[in-house]
Enzyme design. Structure first.
Site, PDB file in Angstrom:
ATOM      1  N   LYS A 104       1.617   3.664 -11.457  1.00 20.76           N
ATOM      2  CA  LYS A 104       0.444   2.846 -11.112  1.00 20.76           C
ATOM      3  C   LYS A 104       0.030   1.943 -12.289  1.00 20.76           C
ATOM      4  O   LYS A 104      -0.453   0.830 -12.078  1.00 20.76           O
ATOM      5  CB  LYS A 104      -0.714   3.746 -10.666  1.00 20.76           C
ATOM      6  CG  LYS A 104      -0.449   4.475  -9.342  1.00 20.76           C
ATOM      7  CD  LYS A 104      -0.213   3.520  -8.157  1.00 20.76           C
ATOM      8  CE  LYS A 104      -0.201   4.240  -6.815  1.00 20.76           C
ATOM      9  NZ  LYS A 104       0.018   3.353  -5.674  1.00 20.76           N
ATOM     10  N   TYR A 124       3.352   9.545 -11.537  1.00 15.59           N
ATOM     11  CA  TYR A 124       2.428   8.758 -10.704  1.00 15.59           C
ATOM     12  C   TYR A 124       1.593   7.812 -11.582  1.00 15.59           C
ATOM     13  O   TYR A 124       1.479   6.619 -11.282  1.00 15.59           O
ATOM     14  CB  TYR A 124       1.534   9.715  -9.922  1.00 15.59           C
ATOM     15  CG  TYR A 124       0.598   9.044  -8.941  1.00 15.59           C
ATOM     16  CD1 TYR A 124       1.074   8.499  -7.753  1.00 15.59           C
ATOM     17  CD2 TYR A 124      -0.774   8.959  -9.201  1.00 15.59           C
ATOM     18  CE1 TYR A 124       0.214   7.896  -6.850  1.00 15.59           C
ATOM     19  CE2 TYR A 124      -1.638   8.357  -8.300  1.00 15.59           C
ATOM     20  CZ  TYR A 124      -1.137   7.825  -7.122  1.00 15.59           C
ATOM     21  OH  TYR A 124      -1.990   7.219  -6.227  1.00 15.59           O
ATOM     22  N   ASN A 133       0.808  -1.230   0.000  1.00 13.75           N
ATOM     23  CA  ASN A 133       0.000   0.000   0.000  1.00 13.75           C
ATOM     24  C   ASN A 133       0.839   1.277   0.000  1.00 13.75           C
ATOM     25  O   ASN A 133       0.390   2.300  -0.518  1.00 13.75           O
ATOM     26  CB  ASN A 133      -0.915  -0.030   1.232  1.00 13.75           C
ATOM     27  CG  ASN A 133      -1.513   1.331   1.526  1.00 13.75           C
ATOM     28  OD1 ASN A 133      -2.418   1.790   0.831  1.00 13.75           O
ATOM     29  ND2 ASN A 133      -0.996   2.017   2.535  1.00 13.75           N
ATOM     30  N   SER A 136      -4.359   2.630  -8.268  1.00 13.07           N
ATOM     31  CA  SER A 136      -5.110   3.888  -8.338  1.00 13.07           C
ATOM     32  C   SER A 136      -5.921   3.908  -9.622  1.00 13.07           C
ATOM     33  O   SER A 136      -5.609   3.195 -10.589  1.00 13.07           O
ATOM     34  CB  SER A 136      -4.124   5.063  -8.355  1.00 13.07           C
ATOM     35  OG  SER A 136      -4.775   6.266  -8.696  1.00 13.07           O
TER      36      SER A 136
END
Ligand code: NDP
Length: 255
Positions: free
Chosen positions: A157, A153, A89, A140
């Site tokens: 992901k 980012y 996580n 995400s």
């Protein structure tokens, strides 16, 4: 949901989705190994777990996932002798486009959101093969959809999602399941840590009402139960799945 006496490692357990996930696992009878760098906040998570279930055992490991992966596994095995579930996580966010983000930002995000996941997963997998356990990665909506100004980012992901599916296929013969949850905007510390001040964050949350079909952002207690579900025997026929928990955000499309 049967999570009784399962040993569950949760990285990024000192805040947000990770902290709520620890409490949810504890409530369901699991023994929680909470990993993070901020000791005080990890201890807060520990107190919340104990409050949720006095019988659940709790191990706190102060560790940086980019550096201390062996320590995380060693301490868990020393304490519990097995690992049933790994929840990858821990994650960081930063804004930036190809014009203004630099390679240091890219490396730092990939290091935490992907490289650390590879390293920890590789060390934990032999234990999961023994326990016929499973992995839940916290990805995400940015893994399955593309957004402006979050390049590093989104790439991290999307790569994590491919990692989830590939490892799911590789581990299926061993009865080890691998899935992810892909949240939309959830109220935690992640955006402020990425540089938003209170005003910008309030504006972002307001704007997010229009980018989520349900007309609101999510909270951590809407993500934690889904992670626990995927980790439990109730999801015994689910592997390689990317579960959107995003108020319909990933289903939306400009029209
Ligand atoms: P928070 O910032 O509230 O929590 C992030 C957690 O990750 C903290 O516990 C932090 O712990 C930990 N962490 C970060 N870097 C490291 C590191 N190097 N080593 C160990 N722990 C680390 O954010 P969230 O709860 O929102 O984020 C959890 C996950 O959810 C992330 O992967 C994020 O990408 C994902 N996510 C979040 C969304 C949101 O809107 N909130 C939306 C979609 C996905 P510490 O500082 O103690 O090290």
């Amino acid at each position: 949901m049967s999570l009784n006496n399962k040993v569950v490692i949760v990285t990024g357990a000192s805040s947000g989705i990770g902290a709520a996930t620890c409490v949810h696992f504890a409530q369901n009878g699991a023994h929680v190994v909470a990993v993070g760098r901020n000791l005080e906040k990890l201890q807060e998570t520990g107190r919340a777990c104990t409050k949720a279930n006095l019988k659940a055992k709790f191990l706190l490991i102060q560790a940086d996932v980019t550096k201390d992966t062996q320590k995380i596994v060693d301490k868990t095995i020393e304490e519990f002798g097995k690992i049933d579930v790994l929840v990858n996580n821990a994650g960081i966010l930063a804004s930036g486009t190809i014009l203004d983000s630099d390679i240091q930002q890219f490396d730092s995000i990939m290091d935490t959101n992907l490289r650390a996941v590879f390293k920890l997963t590789k060390l934990v997998i032999p234990h999961l093969i023994k326990s016929k356990g499973n992995i839940v990665n916290v990805s995400s909506v940015a893994g399955i959809r593309s957004f402006v100004n979050a390049l590093s980012y989104c790439v991290s992901k999307a790569a994590l999602d491919q990692f989830t599916k590939c490892v799911a296929l590789e581990m299926a013969p061993y009865n080890v399941r691998v899935n992810s949850v892909n949240p939309g905007v959830v109220v935690t510390e992640v955006h402020k840590r990425a540089g938003m001040d209170d005003e910008a964050y309030a504006k972002y949350l307001e704007h997010s009402k229009s980018t989520h079909a349900l007309g609101r952002v999510g909270n951590v207690n809407e993500v934690a139960p889904a992670i626990a579900f995927l980790a439990s025997d109730a999801a015994s026929f689910i592997t390689g799945a990317l579960l959107a928990i995003d108020g319909g955000k990933s289903a939306m499309c400009p029209r």
